[in-house]
Design a protein around this motif. Sequence first.
Motif, short mmCIF file in Angstrom:
data_model
loop_
_atom_site.label_atom_id
_atom_site.label_comp_id
_atom_site.label_asym_id
_atom_site.label_seq_id
_atom_site.Cartn_x
_atom_site.Cartn_y
_atom_site.Cartn_z
N ASN A 92 0.96 -0.98 0.24
CA ASN A 92 -0.51 -0.08 -0.08
C ASN A 92 1.06 1.62 0.17
OD1 ASN A 92 -2.88 1.49 -0.16
ND2 ASN A 92 -2.04 2.10 2.44
N ALA B 72 1.32 4.52 -2.80
CA ALA B 72 1.40 5.96 -2.74
C ALA B 72 2.58 6.84 -2.71
CB ALA B 72 1.07 6.23 -1.15
N GLY C 209 -3.94 5.62 -4.85
CA GLY C 209 -3.81 3.89 -3.82
C GLY C 209 -4.17 2.70 -4.90
#
Length: 254
Positions: free
Chosen positions: A178, A182, A188
Amino acid sequence: MYSHAFHKQFDQPFDTGERRFAQAYLLYASAGVFHLEEAQRSWLLAPHRAALIAPGHGVRVWTSGPATSASVLFASGLGPAPGNCTVFPVTPLLREMVHHAARWDSEAAAQDPDAAVFFPALAQVARQAAASPEPLWFPRCATPELQRAVSYTLAHHAEALAFADVAAASGAAPRTLNRRFAEEMGIGWVQFLQRVRVVRAAEQLAAGRETVACIAYANGFASASRFAQAFREVTGKSPAEYRRSSARAGAQRV
């Protein structure tokens, strides 16, 4: 080096690998669907879209089926794209001028003084069109973990994907992956997946005759209405509007 044009018809899928051009390069997808990749982004060139590419900028062009291109290489000083690589809808004026330019290959352009007048005007029209870029792109990545995650997402975008499965395929923990999305892509994973689905759907809208609902379900959307919402968020148009604009461009092509 003189400005000149070259048009090609590809009967089979092809892949150029990475290439760099010494001159500013205008690539116009007059039929079929092209895919264009650079270091940071990957674009879809649906019919009657074009790319303006700066001299020396590395790009890869490929197709998954037959396609026809109309291309122009501009002489030094006529100006590159607004950025290193910009993809945009082709205006009616630009379309007519690109097809008119086909009479001047490299040899003809060197011998005809009319070409020296025509190509600067074409370069100006192309730069004006490129000022309204097409949003059908998605980011590319650098680290191996994210590359594996992106490859898995691209291969399974039409399925009911879970981020945990993507993380497992990448070899990274979900929290780490994740963070990779970013940091490297600026969005995302859910946003990336939606953009991939919209880009793939746009290719089908431009190239095929399936209904909007069929295309929505084939690309992993739960409903036609959700697809329409996502498509408008990315492109600023509804799927029907995008299909009509592609059809109108095709009907007006010389």
